[in-house]
Design a protein around this motif. Structure first.
Motif, PDB file in Angstrom:
ATOM      1  N   LYS A  45     -10.982  23.028   2.226  1.00 54.94           N
ATOM      2  CA  LYS A  45      -9.990  22.802   3.486  1.00 54.94           C
ATOM      3  C   LYS A  45     -10.827  23.411   4.413  1.00 54.94           C
ATOM      4  N   THR A  46     -12.061  24.372   4.269  1.00 52.88           N
ATOM      5  CA  THR A  46     -12.871  24.783   5.534  1.00 52.88           C
ATOM      6  C   THR A  46     -13.702  23.601   5.974  1.00 52.88           C
ATOM      7  N   ILE A  47     -13.947  22.828   5.073  1.00 52.82           N
ATOM      8  CA  ILE A  47     -14.786  21.637   5.465  1.00 52.82           C
ATOM      9  C   ILE A  47     -13.915  20.625   6.385  1.00 52.82           C
ATOM     10  N   ASN A  48     -12.588  20.634   6.040  1.00 55.21           N
ATOM     11  CA  ASN A  48     -11.835  19.557   6.782  1.00 55.21           C
ATOM     12  C   ASN A  48     -10.319  20.266   6.512  1.00 55.21           C
ATOM     13  N   SER A  49      -9.838  21.001   7.536  1.00 57.67           N
ATOM     14  CA  SER A  49      -8.668  21.421   7.316  1.00 57.67           C
ATOM     15  C   SER A  49      -7.356  20.642   7.879  1.00 57.67           C
ATOM     16  N   SER A  50      -7.638  19.625   8.338  1.00 55.39           N
ATOM     17  CA  SER A  50      -6.692  18.697   9.018  1.00 55.39           C
ATOM     18  C   SER A  50      -6.291  17.228   8.184  1.00 55.39           C
ATOM     19  N   SER A  51      -7.245  17.341   7.004  1.00 53.67           N
ATOM     20  CA  SER A  51      -7.158  16.113   6.182  1.00 53.67           C
ATOM     21  C   SER A  51      -7.234  16.175   4.861  1.00 53.67           C
ATOM     22  N   HIS A  52      -6.814  15.411   3.951  1.00 54.40           N
ATOM     23  CA  HIS A  52      -6.920  15.598   2.678  1.00 54.40           C
ATOM     24  C   HIS A  52      -8.205  14.918   1.933  1.00 54.40           C
ATOM     25  N   CYS A  53      -9.084  14.582   2.957  1.00 53.54           N
ATOM     26  CA  CYS A  53     -10.365  14.088   2.443  1.00 53.54           C
ATOM     27  C   CYS A  53     -11.506  14.608   3.459  1.00 53.54           C
ATOM     28  N   ILE A  54     -12.596  14.534   2.896  1.00 50.81           N
ATOM     29  CA  ILE A  54     -13.998  14.719   3.932  1.00 50.81           C
ATOM     30  C   ILE A  54     -14.635  13.648   3.684  1.00 50.81           C
ATOM     31  N   THR A  55     -15.400  13.307   5.063  1.00 50.01           N
ATOM     32  CA  THR A  55     -16.185  12.113   5.202  1.00 50.01           C
ATOM     33  C   THR A  55     -17.517  12.534   4.758  1.00 50.01           C
ATOM     34  N   ARG A  56     -18.139  11.587   4.714  1.00 54.80           N
ATOM     35  CA  ARG A  56     -19.825  11.526   4.462  1.00 54.80           C
ATOM     36  C   ARG A  56     -20.679  12.569   5.629  1.00 54.80           C
ATOM     37  N   LYS A  57     -20.263  12.195   6.551  1.00 50.73           N
ATOM     38  CA  LYS A  57     -20.826  13.084   7.732  1.00 50.73           C
ATOM     39  C   LYS A  57     -20.403  14.786   7.486  1.00 50.73           C
ATOM     40  N   GLN A  58     -19.077  14.819   7.230  1.00 49.24           N
ATOM     41  CA  GLN A  58     -18.691  16.326   6.879  1.00 49.24           C
ATOM     42  C   GLN A  58     -19.383  16.694   5.722  1.00 49.24           C
ATOM     43  N   PHE A  59     -19.416  15.958   4.715  1.00 50.71           N
ATOM     44  CA  PHE A  59     -20.194  16.348   3.357  1.00 50.71           C
ATOM     45  C   PHE A  59     -21.585  16.661   3.746  1.00 50.71           C
ATOM     46  N   GLN A  60     -22.367  16.084   4.700  1.00 53.93           N
ATOM     47  CA  GLN A  60     -23.648  16.410   5.021  1.00 53.93           C
ATOM     48  C   GLN A  60     -23.725  17.554   5.781  1.00 53.93           C
ATOM     49  N   SER A  61     -22.833  17.955   6.672  1.00 47.40           N
ATOM     50  CA  SER A  61     -22.947  18.951   7.507  1.00 47.40           C
ATOM     51  C   SER A  61     -22.664  20.270   6.553  1.00 47.40           C
ATOM     52  N   ALA A  62     -21.734  20.120   5.639  1.00 47.35           N
ATOM     53  CA  ALA A  62     -21.337  21.151   4.792  1.00 47.35           C
ATOM     54  C   ALA A  62     -22.353  21.497   3.925  1.00 47.35           C
ATOM     55  N   MET A  63     -23.023  20.437   3.400  1.00 44.43           N
ATOM     56  CA  MET A  63     -24.104  20.683   2.378  1.00 44.43           C
ATOM     57  C   MET A  63     -25.343  21.019   2.962  1.00 44.43           C
ATOM     58  N   LEU A  64     -25.496  20.534   4.414  1.00 46.31           N
ATOM     59  CA  LEU A  64     -26.796  21.147   4.918  1.00 46.31           C
ATOM     60  C   LEU A  64     -28.011  20.359   4.762  1.00 46.31           C
ATOM     61  N   PHE A  65     -27.840  18.879   4.086  1.00 44.43           N
ATOM     62  CA  PHE A  65     -28.960  18.083   3.925  1.00 44.43           C
ATOM     63  C   PHE A  65     -29.705  17.681   5.144  1.00 44.43           C
ATOM     64  N   LYS A  66     -30.942  17.657   4.857  1.00 46.13           N
ATOM     65  CA  LYS A  66     -31.781  16.946   6.022  1.00 46.13           C
ATOM     66  C   LYS A  66     -31.859  15.734   5.899  1.00 46.13           C
ATOM     67  N   ASP A  67     -31.999  14.978   4.625  1.00 46.64           N
ATOM     68  CA  ASP A  67     -32.422  13.764   4.683  1.00 46.64           C
ATOM     69  C   ASP A  67     -31.162  12.788   4.089  1.00 46.64           C
ATOM     70  N   SER A  68     -30.827  11.821   5.048  1.00 48.04           N
ATOM     71  CA  SER A  68     -29.538  11.085   4.654  1.00 48.04           C
ATOM     72  C   SER A  68     -29.523  10.323   3.235  1.00 48.04           C
ATOM     73  N   ALA A  69     -30.795   9.626   2.934  1.00 49.98           N
ATOM     74  CA  ALA A  69     -30.895   9.061   1.806  1.00 49.98           C
ATOM     75  C   ALA A  69     -30.655   9.862   0.553  1.00 49.98           C
ATOM     76  N   LEU A  70     -31.081  11.107   0.522  1.00 54.30           N
ATOM     77  CA  LEU A  70     -30.580  11.736  -0.754  1.00 54.30           C
ATOM     78  C   LEU A  70     -29.108  12.224  -0.824  1.00 54.30           C
ATOM     79  N   LEU A  71     -28.690  12.459   0.580  1.00 45.99           N
ATOM     80  CA  LEU A  71     -27.170  12.479   0.664  1.00 45.99           C
ATOM     81  C   LEU A  71     -26.426  11.580   0.175  1.00 45.99           C
TER      82      LEU A  71
END
Length: 221
Positions: A45-71
């Motif tokens: 819920k800290t990643i997205n408090s307003s929804s029941h799901c997290i998007t790819r962009k939110q996942f990347q931001s939370a995980m701090l991946f630099k490379d989008s292909a690996l993510l």
């Protein structure tokens, strides 16, 4: 590479809304106890408090991946319904697999899925090249394309594949037995988040804390 989870979600307070039955189901389908499930729900819920799901962009931001292909590979492995969003059950599966709680066999299957870039059940020269290149970018390592091609060629030769240029799961299993570091895709120590969140009935949804990720993929490949 060491990284922490970034700030996501609004600063607000929330109670875990999972029912007892839902928590029991999460426990039966994951590697976590009931208290750990609640703790991970709070983090979700800290990643997205307003929804029941997290998007790819939110996942990347939370995980701090630099490379989008690996993510993308990691995200798509756990986005089982392929809707470009991860719900809590998919997130919990992800946390189970990349935590230290997963078995060696589960880690083996997961790492094969990461290498199998196009998802055809075989690791091709293209798959291996793509993952290696993505890993190098993630670690900010620069080598020539010729060096990447050489590493891929040597790996394929060592795998001694029945189908030229393609590694099956059985062949990958044998290769990993000789090169255990190939399974070092992603391991996250979640103990501090568990310890912090499992003892709270309510929690401020501010900065996700406690996760330390170690992405040591293929540095010795």
């Amino acid at each position: 590479l060491q990284s922490t989870f970034s700030t996501m979600g609004a600063a607000q307070t929330s109670k875990c809304t999972l029912t007892a039955a839902e928590i029991a189901n999460c426990v039966s389908t994951s590697k976590f106890t009931a208290d750990e499930v609640r703790a991970l729900w709070y983090h979700f819920k800290t990643i997205n408090s307003s929804s029941h799901c997290i998007t790819r962009k939110q996942f990347q931001s939370a995980m701090l991946f630099k490379d989008s292909a690996l993510l993308d590979r990691i995200f798509r492995v756990f986005d089982v319904d392929d809707d470009n969003e991860i719900i809590f059950s998919e997130y919990l599966s992800c946390m189970s697999m990349i935590s230290s709680k997963a078995t060696k066999e589960e880690k083996l299957k997961f790492s094969f899925q990461i290498y199998d870039f196009d998802g055809d059940g075989l690791i091709s020269v293209g798959d291996l090249t793509a993952v290696l290149a993505a890993t190098l970018r993630e670690h900010k390592l620069v080598i020539t394309r010729a060096d990447i091609d050489h590493i891929v060629q040597v790996t394929m030769e060592e795998a001694d594949t029945a189908q030229p240029g393609h590694i099956s799961f059985a062949e990958y299993t044998a290769l990993v037995a000789k090169r255990p570091h190939m399974m070092d895709h992603l391991t996250i120590n979640i103990s501090s988040i568990i310890q912090e969140y499992a003892t709270n009935n309510t929690i401020a949804l501010t900065t996700p804390r406690g996760f330390r990720s170690a992405l040591d993929m293929h540095e010795k490949l």
